[in-house]
Design a protein around this motif. Structure first.
Motif, PDB file in Angstrom:
ATOM      1  N   ALA A   1      42.943  23.828 -69.327  1.00 33.66           N
ATOM      2  CA  ALA A   1      41.989  24.812 -68.814  1.00 33.66           C
ATOM      3  C   ALA A   1      40.725  24.138 -68.298  1.00 33.66           C
ATOM      4  N   VAL A   2      40.278  23.097 -68.985  1.00 38.62           N
ATOM      5  CA  VAL A   2      39.077  22.377 -68.563  1.00 38.62           C
ATOM      6  C   VAL A   2      39.347  21.632 -67.252  1.00 38.62           C
ATOM      7  N   THR A   3      40.525  21.048 -67.136  1.00 34.96           N
ATOM      8  CA  THR A   3      40.882  20.361 -65.898  1.00 34.96           C
ATOM      9  C   THR A   3      40.993  21.345 -64.737  1.00 34.96           C
ATOM     10  N   MET A   4      41.525  22.540 -64.998  1.00 37.74           N
ATOM     11  CA  MET A   4      41.597  23.555 -63.936  1.00 37.74           C
ATOM     12  C   MET A   4      40.203  23.926 -63.446  1.00 37.74           C
ATOM     13  N   GLY A   5      39.252  24.035 -64.370  1.00 36.65           N
ATOM     14  CA  GLY A   5      37.877  24.314 -63.978  1.00 36.65           C
ATOM     15  C   GLY A   5      37.301  23.200 -63.121  1.00 36.65           C
ATOM     16  N   ALA A   6      37.632  21.954 -63.465  1.00 37.62           N
ATOM     17  CA  ALA A   6      37.177  20.824 -62.656  1.00 37.62           C
ATOM     18  C   ALA A   6      37.768  20.886 -61.255  1.00 37.62           C
TER      19      ALA A   6
END
Length: 407
Positions: free
Chosen positions: A124-129
């Motif tokens: 999820a954090v990578t998707m935000g990035a």
């Protein structure tokens, strides 16, 4: 393979009255709860405290909400002390992913800017990035860090992706899928020297390691208190230091928007803040009953023992070594390799998790990295050696059947 190699079962932790530690939780005794690292578990005293606060909120909402920012500010002081942070740097958010989202939304625009992540990053954090990179008209660069990489190799792999176009570096302090550290202290020092903003995803750090911010030079750090800290779910911290923090705002605009950071996060409309206000009760319960240092030591010894007995059972079943060489291991969590054919992707691992709960009565974390499936063992104070012996004796043979059927 691990920080602590344990060949004998550690003695279970007990409550002050001699009862098993698990009696302080409301976990279903019909299930084996071996996945504290995903969603945590809230002790009864913290649940009761939260219910008391909710009763006050629902009994007199007009009196409750105007005074809520002051209560949240007081809670921040207590939680900052547990983390070893300055209360003036700490805002409360629902979870670590929300903290990362706040950072992504608050950074100044950098046309063509690149964001560096690792292949161990939380999805999820990578998707935000990736969304931020699209807004910038840039791209995400992924540092490939071998699972067995030590500090030097991991550091070199991450910094090799950092260049003149890098607008943000995102690195996990403790990785979710692979249960390992990344050298955020060393990465942070070099990122600061180069003037590259660093976001440390410390989702698993609070409670699992002592003083998680110590020695880490980063612009932003976010971590969940509802995982290893056992706070009510929806409790996480965002720590921001340096001039970029002035651009950070809560994801909900409210009447505190004109206040400075972090005060503006203390007022977010009718948000139910009772998890934040009850968090210190959970942290204090563990400290008063066993002490956090003793609790962490027990969790690490138990996870090491669990990895040994489950890994031995898997090796006997498959004839292949199930142990996993993790380059920078963490306390309280271990990986064992699953038989070929199981958990080779995130979706396959999630399906395996759901099946194990439904058919085996075991709540466990199944993860995937590089096409290989793993059982991620995590231990907390309410777990005992018998939990892992049960998995080795009763569940491993079934996993073998599932693997054969999948071929």
């Amino acid at each position: 393979m691990s920080e602590t190699e344990v060949t004998t079962a550690p003695r279970p932790l007990l409550l002050a009255d001699g009862r098993p530690a698990a009696r302080a939780w409301s976990l279903d005794p019909a299930l084996r709860h071996l996945n504290h690292g995903s969603f945590g578990a809230v002790p009864l005293v913290a649940q009761e405290r939260q219910q008391e606060l909710r009763a006050r909120m629902e009994g007199a909402p007009v009196a409750w909400f105007p005074g809520l920012p002051e209560r949240i500010a007081a809670a921040r002081v207590e939680l900052a002390a547990f983390l070893g942070a300055d209360p003036g740097d700490l805002a409360l958010v629902p979870n670590a992913s929300a903290g990362a989202s706040v950072v992504y939304a608050g950074l100044p625009h950098r046309g063509g800017g690149e964001i560096v992540v690792t292949d161990h990053g939380y999805g999820a954090v990578t998707m935000g990035a990736e969304r931020l990179a699209r807004r910038w008209g840039g791209r995400v660069r992924t540092a490939r860090v071998p699972l067995d990489a030590g500090e030097e190799q991991a550091y070199e792999a991450v910094m090799a992706e950092v260049g003149g176009a890098t607008g943000l570096l995102v690195v996990d302090q403790i990785t979710s899928a692979t249960a390992r550290r990344l050298p955020v202290e060393r990465i942070g020092a070099e990122a600061r020297r180069r003037g590259v903003p660093l976001l440390v995803d410390g989702a698993h750090a609070p409670g699992l390691i002592d003083a998680p911010l110590s020695g880490t030079a980063c612009d932003f750090w976010t971590g969940n208190l509802h995982k290893w800290g056992c706070a009510p779910r929806g409790t996480a911290a965002l720590v921001a230091r340096g001039p970029l923090r002035d651009g950070l705002y809560p994801l909900i605009d409210s009447w505190g928007a004109a206040d400075p950071y972090p005060d503006r996060f203390d007022q977010q409309g009718t948000l139910d803040a009772t998890p934040w206000l009850a968090a210190a009760t959970a942290l204090g319960f563990v400290e008063a009953t066993w002490g956090w240092a003793a609790a962490r030591r027990y969790m690490d010894e138990l996870a090491g023992y669990g990895a040994r007995v489950v890994g031995a059972a898997l090796a006997e079943l498959t004839g292949a070594d199930a142990s996993v060489d993790v380059g920078m291991p963490v306390p309280g969590m271990r990986l064992v390799r699953l038989p070929d054919g199981l958990g080779g992707s995130r979706l396959a691992a999630d399906a395996l998790r759901d099946r194990a709960t439904a058919e085996l009565g075991v709540e466990a974390a199944f993860t995937s990295f590089g096409g290989t499936g793993y059982l991620r063992l995590s231990a907390h104070v309410y777990n005992t050696a018998e939990d892992y012996e049960y998995v080795a004796e009763k569940c491993v043979p079934v996993l073998g059947e599932w693997a054969r059927a999948a071929r």
